[in-house]
Design a protein around this motif. Structure first.
Motif, PDB file in Angstrom:
ATOM      1  N   THR A 167     -96.219  28.637   1.452  1.00 40.14           N
ATOM      2  CA  THR A 167     -97.348  29.135   2.299  1.00 40.14           C
ATOM      3  C   THR A 167     -98.021  28.030   3.288  1.00 40.14           C
ATOM      4  O   THR A 167     -97.992  27.985   4.384  1.00 40.14           O
ATOM      5  N   GLY A 168     -98.341  27.123   2.311  1.00 41.42           N
ATOM      6  CA  GLY A 168     -99.009  25.881   2.924  1.00 41.42           C
ATOM      7  C   GLY A 168     -98.197  25.254   3.640  1.00 41.42           C
ATOM      8  O   GLY A 168     -98.647  24.429   4.881  1.00 41.42           O
ATOM      9  N   ALA A 169     -96.753  25.059   3.508  1.00 41.04           N
ATOM     10  CA  ALA A 169     -95.957  24.228   4.011  1.00 41.04           C
ATOM     11  C   ALA A 169     -95.564  24.829   5.487  1.00 41.04           C
ATOM     12  O   ALA A 169     -95.298  24.102   6.443  1.00 41.04           O
ATOM     13  N   LEU A 170     -95.948  26.052   5.744  1.00 42.93           N
ATOM     14  CA  LEU A 170     -95.721  26.690   7.112  1.00 42.93           C
ATOM     15  C   LEU A 170     -96.662  25.878   8.133  1.00 42.93           C
ATOM     16  O   LEU A 170     -96.213  25.941   9.267  1.00 42.93           O
ATOM     17  N   GLY A 171     -97.706  25.290   7.546  1.00 36.98           N
ATOM     18  CA  GLY A 171     -98.757  24.664   8.587  1.00 36.98           C
ATOM     19  C   GLY A 171     -97.714  23.510   9.189  1.00 36.98           C
ATOM     20  O   GLY A 171     -98.187  23.021  10.272  1.00 36.98           O
ATOM     21  N   TYR A 172     -96.893  22.970   8.318  1.00 37.74           N
ATOM     22  CA  TYR A 172     -96.121  21.801   9.311  1.00 37.74           C
ATOM     23  C   TYR A 172     -94.898  22.051   9.939  1.00 37.74           C
ATOM     24  O   TYR A 172     -94.342  21.366  10.568  1.00 37.74           O
ATOM     25  N   VAL A 173     -94.507  23.382   9.678  1.00 36.52           N
ATOM     26  CA  VAL A 173     -93.333  23.964  10.345  1.00 36.52           C
ATOM     27  C   VAL A 173     -94.108  24.014  11.907  1.00 36.52           C
ATOM     28  O   VAL A 173     -93.491  23.539  12.827  1.00 36.52           O
ATOM     29  N   ARG A 174     -95.172  24.419  11.846  1.00 34.31           N
ATOM     30  CA  ARG A 174     -96.080  24.597  13.125  1.00 34.31           C
ATOM     31  C   ARG A 174     -96.304  23.159  13.666  1.00 34.31           C
ATOM     32  O   ARG A 174     -96.247  23.189  14.839  1.00 34.31           O
ATOM     33  N   ALA A 175     -96.544  22.248  12.984  1.00 38.52           N
ATOM     34  CA  ALA A 175     -96.792  21.020  13.406  1.00 38.52           C
ATOM     35  C   ALA A 175     -95.721  20.239  14.452  1.00 38.52           C
ATOM     36  O   ALA A 175     -95.919  19.843  15.239  1.00 38.52           O
ATOM     37  N   VAL A 176     -94.327  20.801  13.854  1.00 38.59           N
ATOM     38  CA  VAL A 176     -93.235  20.195  14.323  1.00 38.59           C
ATOM     39  C   VAL A 176     -93.080  20.979  15.783  1.00 38.59           C
ATOM     40  O   VAL A 176     -92.834  20.367  16.704  1.00 38.59           O
ATOM     41  N   ARG A 177     -93.395  22.061  15.713  1.00 33.59           N
ATOM     42  CA  ARG A 177     -93.290  23.144  16.973  1.00 33.59           C
ATOM     43  C   ARG A 177     -94.070  22.533  17.971  1.00 33.59           C
ATOM     44  O   ARG A 177     -93.871  22.217  19.163  1.00 33.59           O
ATOM     45  N   GLU A 178     -95.504  22.035  17.619  1.00 37.40           N
ATOM     46  CA  GLU A 178     -96.318  21.403  18.439  1.00 37.40           C
ATOM     47  C   GLU A 178     -95.971  20.148  19.183  1.00 37.40           C
ATOM     48  O   GLU A 178     -95.966  19.924  20.257  1.00 37.40           O
ATOM     49  N   ILE A 179     -95.291  19.467  18.268  1.00 39.82           N
ATOM     50  CA  ILE A 179     -94.772  18.080  18.645  1.00 39.82           C
ATOM     51  C   ILE A 179     -93.644  18.370  19.788  1.00 39.82           C
ATOM     52  O   ILE A 179     -93.487  17.527  20.777  1.00 39.82           O
ATOM     53  N   ALA A 180     -92.619  19.097  19.461  1.00 39.14           N
ATOM     54  CA  ALA A 180     -91.825  19.604  20.266  1.00 39.14           C
ATOM     55  C   ALA A 180     -92.083  20.019  21.615  1.00 39.14           C
ATOM     56  O   ALA A 180     -91.521  19.890  22.684  1.00 39.14           O
ATOM     57  N   ALA A 212     -87.561   9.820  15.661  1.00 31.14           N
ATOM     58  CA  ALA A 212     -87.811  10.044  14.094  1.00 31.14           C
ATOM     59  C   ALA A 212     -89.341  10.554  14.049  1.00 31.14           C
ATOM     60  O   ALA A 212     -90.268   9.975  14.922  1.00 31.14           O
ATOM     61  N   ILE A 213     -89.731  11.169  13.119  1.00 33.87           N
ATOM     62  CA  ILE A 213     -91.156  11.571  12.895  1.00 33.87           C
ATOM     63  C   ILE A 213     -91.436  11.024  11.411  1.00 33.87           C
ATOM     64  O   ILE A 213     -90.665  11.190  10.547  1.00 33.87           O
ATOM     65  N   ILE A 214     -92.410  10.220  11.376  1.00 31.55           N
ATOM     66  CA  ILE A 214     -92.536   9.543   9.815  1.00 31.55           C
ATOM     67  C   ILE A 214     -94.012  10.017   9.268  1.00 31.55           C
ATOM     68  O   ILE A 214     -94.781   9.871  10.201  1.00 31.55           O
ATOM     69  N   HIS A 215     -94.007  10.400   8.096  1.00 32.95           N
ATOM     70  CA  HIS A 215     -95.217  10.495   7.557  1.00 32.95           C
ATOM     71  C   HIS A 215     -95.594  10.344   6.020  1.00 32.95           C
ATOM     72  O   HIS A 215     -94.435  10.226   5.475  1.00 32.95           O
ATOM     73  N   GLY A 257     -95.376  19.245   0.153  1.00 34.65           N
ATOM     74  CA  GLY A 257     -95.729  20.485   1.166  1.00 34.65           C
ATOM     75  C   GLY A 257     -95.530  20.035   2.520  1.00 34.65           C
ATOM     76  O   GLY A 257     -95.067  20.662   3.368  1.00 34.65           O
ATOM     77  N   THR A 258     -96.173  18.815   3.010  1.00 30.19           N
ATOM     78  CA  THR A 258     -96.145  18.453   4.291  1.00 30.19           C
ATOM     79  C   THR A 258     -94.602  18.145   4.768  1.00 30.19           C
ATOM     80  O   THR A 258     -94.335  18.812   5.782  1.00 30.19           O
ATOM     81  N   GLN A 259     -93.901  17.316   4.018  1.00 32.20           N
ATOM     82  CA  GLN A 259     -92.461  17.120   4.267  1.00 32.20           C
ATOM     83  C   GLN A 259     -91.429  18.245   4.223  1.00 32.20           C
ATOM     84  O   GLN A 259     -90.680  18.406   5.090  1.00 32.20           O
ATOM     85  N   PRO A 294     -83.727  19.425  16.271  1.00 31.00           N
ATOM     86  CA  PRO A 294     -82.672  19.226  15.444  1.00 31.00           C
ATOM     87  C   PRO A 294     -82.206  17.734  15.202  1.00 31.00           C
ATOM     88  O   PRO A 294     -81.417  17.235  14.527  1.00 31.00           O
ATOM     89  N   ASP A 295     -82.508  16.871  16.497  1.00 30.54           N
ATOM     90  CA  ASP A 295     -82.044  15.544  16.376  1.00 30.54           C
ATOM     91  C   ASP A 295     -82.807  14.491  15.881  1.00 30.54           C
ATOM     92  O   ASP A 295     -82.672  13.372  16.335  1.00 30.54           O
ATOM     93  N   THR A 296     -83.996  14.871  15.702  1.00 34.69           N
ATOM     94  CA  THR A 296     -84.915  14.252  14.989  1.00 34.69           C
ATOM     95  C   THR A 296     -84.853  13.850  13.480  1.00 34.69           C
ATOM     96  O   THR A 296     -84.904  14.856  12.837  1.00 34.69           O
ATOM     97  N   ARG A 297     -84.795  12.624  13.336  1.00 35.11           N
ATOM     98  CA  ARG A 297     -85.026  12.451  11.602  1.00 35.11           C
ATOM     99  C   ARG A 297     -86.487  12.410  11.237  1.00 35.11           C
ATOM    100  O   ARG A 297     -87.436  12.197  11.771  1.00 35.11           O
ATOM    101  N   ILE A 298     -86.579  13.146  10.060  1.00 30.69           N
ATOM    102  CA  ILE A 298     -87.856  13.330   9.469  1.00 30.69           C
ATOM    103  C   ILE A 298     -87.985  12.423   8.231  1.00 30.69           C
ATOM    104  O   ILE A 298     -87.090  12.589   7.294  1.00 30.69           O
ATOM    105  N   ILE A 299     -88.933  11.290   8.243  1.00 31.85           N
ATOM    106  CA  ILE A 299     -88.850  10.342   7.222  1.00 31.85           C
ATOM    107  C   ILE A 299     -90.305  10.599   6.571  1.00 31.85           C
ATOM    108  O   ILE A 299     -91.285  10.454   7.075  1.00 31.85           O
ATOM    109  N   GLY A 300     -90.168  10.817   5.208  1.00 38.34           N
ATOM    110  CA  GLY A 300     -91.126  10.743   4.321  1.00 38.34           C
ATOM    111  C   GLY A 300     -91.220   9.358   3.643  1.00 38.34           C
ATOM    112  O   GLY A 300     -90.264   9.037   3.056  1.00 38.34           O
ATOM    113  N   ILE A 301     -92.584   8.815   3.674  1.00 34.74           N
ATOM    114  CA  ILE A 301     -92.701   7.646   3.032  1.00 34.74           C
ATOM    115  C   ILE A 301     -93.378   8.058   1.849  1.00 34.74           C
ATOM    116  O   ILE A 301     -94.307   8.823   1.684  1.00 34.74           O
ATOM    117  N   ASP A 302     -92.861   7.681   0.576  1.00 35.64           N
ATOM    118  CA  ASP A 302     -93.268   8.264  -0.797  1.00 35.64           C
ATOM    119  C   ASP A 302     -94.320   7.424  -1.173  1.00 35.64           C
ATOM    120  O   ASP A 302     -94.710   6.128  -0.909  1.00 35.64           O
TER     121      ASP A 302
END
Ligand SMILES: Cc1ncc(COP(=O)(O)O)c(C=O)c1O
Length: 335
Positions: free
Chosen positions: A164-177, A185-188, A194-196, A208-216
Motif C-alpha cells: 500500500t505504501g509503495a503506491l505513493g511512488y507509483v503516483r509520484a512517477v505518474r506526476e513526473i510523467a 533516468a530517475i535516480i533516488h 518501498g520507494t523503488q 516505459p523508456d525511463t531507467r529507474i535507478i535506486g542507489i543502495d
C-alpha cells in the motif's frame, strides 16, 4: 491496470512537488541535464518521501477504524518523524519502536537531536528497542498492549514499505510523467524498498523508456535488489498491471553507502557540500546525500550523455543533518 485514483488515499502531501532544473549542478558536473524532483517539499511532518506512502497507508488505517498507529525505525528515522507528524494531524495516537543501537554513533546530537527530536514534538510515544530484537514481535507487543487498553492500533512495517505504501511512488512517477518529457533516468535513494518498488511499477506504467535507478543506502545492494523485486511484483499485482519485464527494470547500484548504513563517507560529504553550495538544497548524510553521491559517481563514470535528462528524486531527510552536525561541520572547515 487499475486506476490509481480509485484507491483510497488521504491528501496529506503538498502535491505535485516541483521538478526544478539544477542548472549549476549540471554545469559543474558537465554531464546530463539534472532535474530535481522536490519530494523534500511534501510538507507534512517536515516533508520527505514517506508522506506519499502515508497518504495510502493512513487512508487504510482510518478506514479500518484505527485510533492509533504503531511502527518501527532507527533513532534518526525520517519515516517515524513523518508518521508522527501526519498521525498528529489526523488525531491518531502514534507509537514508535526506536532501534537505538543500529550503528555505533553515540553522540547527544544523534541520540536526542534531528529526527527523534521532531518525532517527540509531534507527540509520538517512543519505545526503545534493539537491533537484535525481532522487529515484528516488538511492534506486535506494543499493539497488543494498546488493544488491552481498548484501543484499535494499526501496525505499519519498517520504512512504511508495504504494498500500500509503495503506491505513493507509483503516483509520484505518474506526476513526473505529467510534468516533463520522459527523462532518461530517475535516480533516488533505496533502502527498505518501498520507494523503488513504487517507482519501478510507476515506470513500467507511465514512463516505459525511463531507467529507474535506486542507489543502495544500506550497504546491502543484493538484499535491496531482492526486496525491490519482490515488492514491485506485489505492487504490480495489486494494480493488476500486465507487464512481463518488471524484474528487468529493477536496477540497484551499490558502492555509495560506505561500509555500513549511516556511514559518513567522503563522497556523501562532497554531495552535501555541492548541492548546498550550488543549488541551495539540503541533503542528508544517510539517504538523499548517498543518492546524490551515486548520481555524481555515475555522471563522472560517463553513464549518461549530455543530451540526457536525469531526474534526481530528492527524498528529503534534512533533519538528519543535525544528528551528524559535528561530522559535517568538521568537513566544512573554519568560517
Ligand atoms: C530521506 C529518505 N530517502 C530515501 C529513503 C529510502 O526509501 P525506502 O526505504 O522506501 O527505500 C528513506 C527511507 O527511510 C528516507 O528517509
Amino acid at each position: 491496470m487499475l486506476d490509481l485514483d480509485t484507491i483510497d488515499r488521504l491528501e496529506l502531501a503538498v502535491l505535485p512537488t516541483p521538478v526544478q532544473f539544477g542548472r549549476r549542478i549540471t554545469e559543474d558536473l558537465d554531464g546530463p541535464r539534472i532535474f530535481v524532483k522536490r519530494d523534500d517539499l511534501t510538507g507534512a511532518g517536515g516533508g520527505g518521501n514517506k508522506v506519499r506512502k502515508l497518504e495510502y497507508v493512513l487512508a487504510e488505517a482510518v478506514a479500518s477504524g484505527a485510533d492509533s498507529v504503531v511502527s518501527i525505525g532507527v533513532t534518526q528515522s525520517n519515516a517515524m518523524r513523518q508518521l508522527a507528524g501526519t498521525a498528529a494531524g489526523l488525531g491518531l495516537e502514534c507509537h514508535c519502536a526506536v532501534i537505538t543501537d543500529r550503528f555505533g554513533i553515540d553522540t547527544p546530537d544523534y541520540r536526542e537531536g534531528g529526527n527523534i527530536f521532531l518525532t517527540r514534538i509531534f507527540g509520538a510515544r517512543v519505545h526503545p528497542c534493539s537491533e537484535s530484537d525481532d522487529q515484528r514481535a516488538v511492534i506486535e507487543d506494543i499493539a497488543a498492549g494498546l488493544r488491552s487498553e481498548g484501543k484499535q492500533p494499526f501496525v505499519i512495517p519498517y520504512g512504511i514499505s508495504s504494498v500500500t505504501g509503495a503506491l505513493g511512488y507509483v503516483r509520484a512517477v505518474r506526476e513526473i510523467a505529467d510534468q516533463m518529457e520522459p527523462p532518461a533516468a530517475i535516480i533516488h535513494a533505496s533502502g527498505s524498498a518501498g520507494t523503488q518498488a513504487g517507482t519501478v511499477v510507476g515506470g513500467a506504467a507511465y514512463l516505459p523508456d525511463t531507467r529507474i535507478i535506486g542507489i543502495d543506502v544500506d550497504a546491502a545492494p543484493e538484499r535491496v535488489t531482492d526486496d525491490v523485486g519482490r515488492l514491485s511484483g506485489q505492487v504490480a499485482a495489486r494494480l493488476r498491471l500486465e507487464t512481463s519485464d518488471l524484474a528487468g527494470r529493477v536496477e540497484v547500484v551499490g558502492g555509495y553507502a560506505g561500509p555500513s548504513y549511516g556511514a559518513v563517507t567522503p563522497e556523501v560529504l562532497e554531495a552535501i557540500s555541492l548541492f548546498g553550495r550550488l543549488e541551495g538544497l539540503l541533503l542528508d548524510p544517510v539517504y538523499s546525500g548517498k543518492a546524490a553521491a551515486g548520481l555524481i559517481g555515475l555522471v563522472r563514470k560517463g553513464r549518461f550523455s549530455r543530451d540526457d535528462k536525469v531526474v534526481f528524486v530528492h527524498t528529503g531527510g534534512w533533519p538528519g543533518l543535525f544528528a551528524y552536525r559535528s561530522e559535517i561541520a568538521a568537513d566544512l572547515g573554519p568560517g
